[in-house]
Design a protein around this motif. Structure first.
Motif, PDB file in Angstrom:
ATOM      1  N   GLN A  11       0.857  -1.332   0.103  1.00 28.21           N
ATOM      2  CA  GLN A  11       0.052  -0.028  -0.021  1.00 28.21           C
ATOM      3  C   GLN A  11       0.780   1.420  -0.004  1.00 28.21           C
ATOM      4  O   GLN A  11       0.616   2.056   0.829  1.00 28.21           O
ATOM      5  N   PRO A  12       1.800   1.543  -1.014  1.00 26.86           N
ATOM      6  CA  PRO A  12       2.744   2.548  -0.946  1.00 26.86           C
ATOM      7  C   PRO A  12       1.780   3.952  -1.246  1.00 26.86           C
ATOM      8  O   PRO A  12       2.100   4.958  -0.588  1.00 26.86           O
ATOM      9  N   ASP A  13       0.632   3.968  -1.907  1.00 27.35           N
ATOM     10  CA  ASP A  13      -0.283   5.040  -1.715  1.00 27.35           C
ATOM     11  C   ASP A  13      -0.892   5.445  -0.492  1.00 27.35           C
ATOM     12  O   ASP A  13      -0.838   6.665  -0.232  1.00 27.35           O
ATOM     13  N   ASP A  14      -1.032   4.436   0.211  1.00 30.25           N
ATOM     14  CA  ASP A  14      -1.586   4.859   1.869  1.00 30.25           C
ATOM     15  C   ASP A  14      -0.531   5.378   2.302  1.00 30.25           C
ATOM     16  O   ASP A  14      -0.815   6.198   3.231  1.00 30.25           O
ATOM     17  N   PHE A  15       0.571   4.892   2.240  1.00 28.12           N
ATOM     18  CA  PHE A  15       1.719   5.506   3.038  1.00 28.12           C
ATOM     19  C   PHE A  15       2.173   6.673   2.545  1.00 28.12           C
ATOM     20  O   PHE A  15       1.994   7.754   3.508  1.00 28.12           O
ATOM     21  N   TYR A  16       2.172   7.019   1.286  1.00 31.46           N
ATOM     22  CA  TYR A  16       2.197   8.397   0.794  1.00 31.46           C
ATOM     23  C   TYR A  16       1.011   9.476   1.331  1.00 31.46           C
ATOM     24  O   TYR A  16       1.405  10.457   1.902  1.00 31.46           O
TER      25      TYR A  16
END
Length: 65
Positions: A11-16
């Motif tokens: 979930q890199p988008d959630d981290f960003y």
């Protein structure tokens, strides 16, 4: 332990989104302080000076990528 350069979390988008949200409403100075605290917390979690030095060298040299 070598520095991991391949994506290593889901979930890199959630981290960003969480990372950018962390700075919402902060002054530039407070935002820099939050970044510094986050770096120290994550460095403590990593705990391996050789990995941290490699990450610092890469970040300074070529943006870490």
């Amino acid at each position: 332990m070598p520095l991991k350069l391949e994506p290593n979390f889901g979930q890199p988008d959630d981290f960003y989104e969480a990372l950018t949200g962390l700075h919402e409403g902060l002054t530039p100075e407070h935002s820099q302080l939050v970044n510094a605290k986050l770096i120290l917390l994550l460095a403590n979690h990593i705990g391996d000076l050789s990995v941290l030095r490699e990450a610092m060298e890469r970040a300074r040299k070529d943006g870490g990528l």
